[in-house]
Scaffold this motif. Structure first.
Motif, PDB file in Angstrom:
ATOM      1  N   UNK A   2       0.843  -1.191   0.000  1.00 22.42           N
ATOM      2  CA  UNK A   2       0.000   0.000   0.000  1.00 22.42           C
ATOM      3  C   UNK A   2       0.878   1.239   0.000  1.00 22.42           C
ATOM      4  N   UNK A   3       0.288   2.403  -0.246  1.00 23.01           N
ATOM      5  CA  UNK A   3       1.039   3.659  -0.211  1.00 23.01           C
ATOM      6  C   UNK A   3       1.640   3.878   1.171  1.00 23.01           C
ATOM      7  N   UNK A   4       0.905   3.512   2.201  1.00 24.35           N
ATOM      8  CA  UNK A   4       1.421   3.664   3.563  1.00 24.35           C
ATOM      9  C   UNK A   4       2.657   2.784   3.775  1.00 24.35           C
ATOM     10  N   UNK A   5       2.608   1.545   3.314  1.00 24.78           N
ATOM     11  CA  UNK A   5       3.747   0.643   3.489  1.00 24.78           C
ATOM     12  C   UNK A   5       4.955   1.125   2.700  1.00 24.78           C
ATOM     13  N   UNK A  60      -5.737   0.521  -2.006  1.00 21.60           N
ATOM     14  CA  UNK A  60      -4.967   0.385  -3.229  1.00 21.60           C
ATOM     15  C   UNK A  60      -3.627  -0.243  -2.888  1.00 21.60           C
ATOM     16  N   UNK A  61      -3.264  -1.272  -3.643  1.00 25.93           N
ATOM     17  CA  UNK A  61      -1.984  -1.951  -3.411  1.00 25.93           C
ATOM     18  C   UNK A  61      -1.248  -2.057  -4.749  1.00 25.93           C
ATOM     19  N   UNK A  62       0.077  -1.911  -4.682  1.00 24.31           N
ATOM     20  CA  UNK A  62       0.888  -1.814  -5.889  1.00 24.31           C
ATOM     21  C   UNK A  62       1.938  -2.906  -5.922  1.00 24.31           C
ATOM     22  N   UNK A  63       2.135  -3.473  -7.106  1.00 20.86           N
ATOM     23  CA  UNK A  63       3.134  -4.531  -7.283  1.00 20.86           C
ATOM     24  C   UNK A  63       4.023  -4.171  -8.468  1.00 20.86           C
ATOM     25  N   UNK A 122      -7.701  -4.132  -2.371  1.00 19.17           N
ATOM     26  CA  UNK A 122      -7.926  -5.046  -1.255  1.00 19.17           C
ATOM     27  C   UNK A 122      -9.134  -4.543  -0.470  1.00 19.17           C
ATOM     28  N   UNK A 123     -10.180  -5.338  -0.432  1.00 19.57           N
ATOM     29  CA  UNK A 123     -11.422  -4.928   0.217  1.00 19.57           C
ATOM     30  C   UNK A 123     -11.448  -5.408   1.664  1.00 19.57           C
ATOM     31  N   UNK A 124     -11.786  -4.487   2.556  1.00 21.14           N
ATOM     32  CA  UNK A 124     -11.951  -4.832   3.961  1.00 21.14           C
ATOM     33  C   UNK A 124     -13.408  -4.932   4.319  1.00 21.14           C
ATOM     34  N   UNK A 125     -13.685  -4.966   5.603  1.00 19.20           N
ATOM     35  CA  UNK A 125     -15.070  -5.091   6.067  1.00 19.20           C
ATOM     36  C   UNK A 125     -15.860  -3.812   5.826  1.00 19.20           C
ATOM     37  N   UNK A 126     -15.182  -2.671   6.013  1.00 18.21           N
ATOM     38  CA  UNK A 126     -15.867  -1.391   5.839  1.00 18.21           C
ATOM     39  C   UNK A 126     -14.936  -0.419   5.136  1.00 18.21           C
TER      40      UNK A 126
END
Length: 230
Positions: A181-184, A223-226, A214-218
């Motif tokens: 993710x952008x945070x990571x 957004x995740x990047x590879x 990546x979908x969570x509960x709420x």
């Protein structure tokens, strides 16, 4: 934390290198040395994980020091940081087990790339070593963790984007075991989250990264990047 010994005969250069190391998450400088004798004494105290080693020292060369370390049974990891760029010295460093070789002068981004790959190596060894090697795939993971892959030149970078920052982000994603993710990415590069997002968006649009959700509960999907191999 990875404990680092910085070895350079120039006090000013040693201090600069130590400050660089201190900016990389997961690393800390626990000792400085300005001669081979001082460096060997620090290693013998048994608290050093990694030596950033200059070749030109006043009492003997850096490679002579590595040879002495190995003879005495010290398996401390070494990254050479030196102005010596002749083929013979580089080959000797490889044969003595230096994990990387960085030629002076260098940028912070270049050093950080090597430190990040070294940290990735330690994580990989810990994961694989916990269950024992089971085949070529695990061996490849260990050797592959040390590879650095600076991004190729990116023509037409948008205003406000720099090539070193682009290289740094691409290097982190290239070595990642899974999409980030952008945070990571921000945490691993030391950049702000907004800056990481800006670069990630451009690289994804340029086809250098693959975007997944990546979908969570709420809430909104993350957004995740590879990395996309060229």
């Amino acid at each position: 934390m990875i404990d680092v010994l910085v070895v350079d005969d120039d006090f000013r250069v040693a201090e600069i290198n130590a400050k660089y190391v201190g900016k990389v998450p997961g690393f800390r400088v626990t000792a400085r040395a300005h001669s081979a004798a001082q460096a060997l004494a620090a290693v013998e105290r048994g608290t050093i994980d990694l030596v950033l080693l200059d070749h030109y020292l006043p009492d003997q060369t850096g490679l002579d020091l590595v040879h002495r370390m190995r003879e005495q049974g010290h398996g401390t990891d070494v990254i050479m940081i030196t102005a010596a760029s002749d083929v013979t010295t580089v080959q000797q460093a490889m044969r003595l087990g230096a994990l990387h070789y960085l030629v002076k002068p260098f940028t912070f981004a270049a050093l950080r790339t090597r430190l990040d790959s070294y940290a990735a190596l330690r994580r990989t060894v810990d994961r694989v070593g916990g269950r024992g090697l089971t085949g070529q795939e695990q061996v490849d993971r260990i050797f592959g963790a040390l590879r650095t892959s600076p991004a190729p030149s990116t023509p037409g970078l948008p205003s406000g984007h720099s090539e070193p920052t682009t290289d740094l982000i691409c290097g982190v994603l290239h070595r990642a075991d899974q999409p980030l993710s952008a945070h990571e990415v921000a945490v691993r590069t030391g950049l702000s989250r907004s800056t990481a997002q800006r670069y990630l968006r451009h690289l994804e649009q340029a086809g250098r990264l693959r975007l997944s959700l990546k979908y969570g509960d709420t809430g909104r999907p993350e957004h995740r990047y590879a990395w996309v191999a060229p």
